[in-house]
Every structure is written in structure tokens, then in C-alpha cells.
Design an enzyme around this catalytic site. Structure first.
Site: not given
Length: 209
Positions: A58-59
Site C-alpha cells: 500500500i503506497s
């Protein structure tokens, strides 16, 4: 409590990147914790990228904010995201765009992302399990296209599905580094409008898993 944490996270982002008011409002309205795997919940409001299943991430919320703003968000209606992942980027986009379409090639991630988005009542986000390189022709053309994974080149199918004058933002592999580029479609071809910054994303992969 979480809304306070989310607000403070956005404050930290704003110290590093001058947020457009619409992007800041969108980031503050979506609780990042919802999209973070249980073992990493206590890191949900940091600016770190966090591990998910299937060797994906997840960025960082800083990256999500930047990628959103790089799309040039004023006066646009639809966006296609390549690489849904956790669904966090699509959720943020949903607060700005009237219609959000997102493609995920890993079925387990697709199932979880769709459930999260449905639980949050984000009815303007549509998620598809498919090969992102082929795009989503049914709802084309799109005002904007966003790659949430790094590409070596932009497939013709996606160029065809971008509105004339539309903008595409993507991390691009160049030699031994990745750079985020913003393209504009002119005369049915992509032109590099701006090279934005160096980055580090997982690669775009053909097919589904």
C-alpha cells in the site's frame, strides 16, 4: 481518534508537498487504516509504504497525494486506475472524481479492495479483476488514467482509451531508475508534458494471478 490521526497525517504530508485543497480534503475524508493489513494498523497514519499480501504494497500516503494531484484534477469527470492494490488510491480519487474505474490483476487483492470500498459506501468506484494493460474499454474514453505500478511503456490500448487532451500519469522504468511522468494525449498520441520526480513502485505485470 482516527480522524485526528488522519488529520495529523495530512499535516505531515502538507509539510513536504503543497496540497491542493481538494486533494487535502479527499485525503482527510478517507481513513487509511481501513486499507492497512491488521499487523501494520499501528503504522497506518505514518508516511510509510506498508506491505500487503502477494508481495504488494500500500503506497505511502504522501505518494498517493502526489499522484492524485499530478493528474490535474480540476474540471474532470472520470479516471481509470491501473493497479487497484488495497483500494486506498481509488478511495481517495472517489472524493474528487465523479466516476472512478480501477483494475487489479491479483484476484485476492481485487476481492479485498472491492469489499473495503463497498463497506465505505463508495458507490462511484468500480473495480475489475483483469489485466490492467488492456484497460477497461467499456467505459472509455477517460479524462485521466493513473498507473499505480511502474510501466516500461504505455500500452496502445490505454492510449486509445484516454480522451483526446486527457492526461495520463505513470511511473516509468528508464534504465536503472523509475520516474513519474505526466503525459497528455494530442492527435491520438501521448506527449510527455512533464517529468515529475524519481519514485519506487512495484512493476506492471501482464496477465492475471
Amino acid at each position: 481518534m482516527n480522524s485526528i490521526k488522519n488529520h495529523l497525517m495530512c499535516e505531515e504530508i502538507h509539510k513536504r508537498f503543497n496540497l491542493h485543497p481538494k486533494v487535502r480534503e479527499a485525503m482527510e475524508s478517507i481513513e487509511r487504516e481501513v486499507f492497512v493489513p491488521a499487523p501494520f494498523k499501528h503504522f497506518a497514519y505514518t508516511l510509510n509504504a506498508l506491505s500487503m499480501q502477494a508481495q504488494q504494497y500500500i503506497s505511502s500516503p504522501l505518494t498517493v497525494a502526489k499522484m492524485t494531484q499530478y493528474l490535474e484534477i480540476d474540471h474532470v469527470d472520470s479516471v481509470l486506475e491501473i493497479g487497484c492494490g488495497s483500494g486506498y488510491q481509488a478511495a481517495v480519487l472517489s472524493q474528487i472524481f465523479r466516476r472512478v474505474f480501477s483494475i487489479e490483476r491479483i484476484e485476492s487483492l481485487y476481492i479485498e479492495a472491492r469489499l473495503r470500498l463497498k463497506t465505505l459506501g463508495l458507490d462511484n468506484v468500480h473495480v475489475k479483476f483483469a489485466d490492467g494493460n488492456k484497460g477497461w474499454e467499456r467505459y472509455a474514453p477517460y479524462d485521466r488514467i493513473l498507473f499505480s505500478a511502474c510501466a516500461k511503456n504505455i500500452p496502445q490500448a490505454l492510449i486509445d482509451q484516454l480522451e483526446e487532451g486527457g492526461i495520463l500519469v505513470a511511473p516509468i522504468q528508464e534504465n536503472n531508475e523509475q520516474v513519474i511522468k505526466r503525459f497528455v494525449k494530442q492527435n491520438n498520441a501521448l506527449r510527455v508534458q512533464k517529468v515529475l520526480e524519481k519514485c519506487l513502485f512495484v512493476p506492471v505485470v501482464d496477465g492475471v494471478q
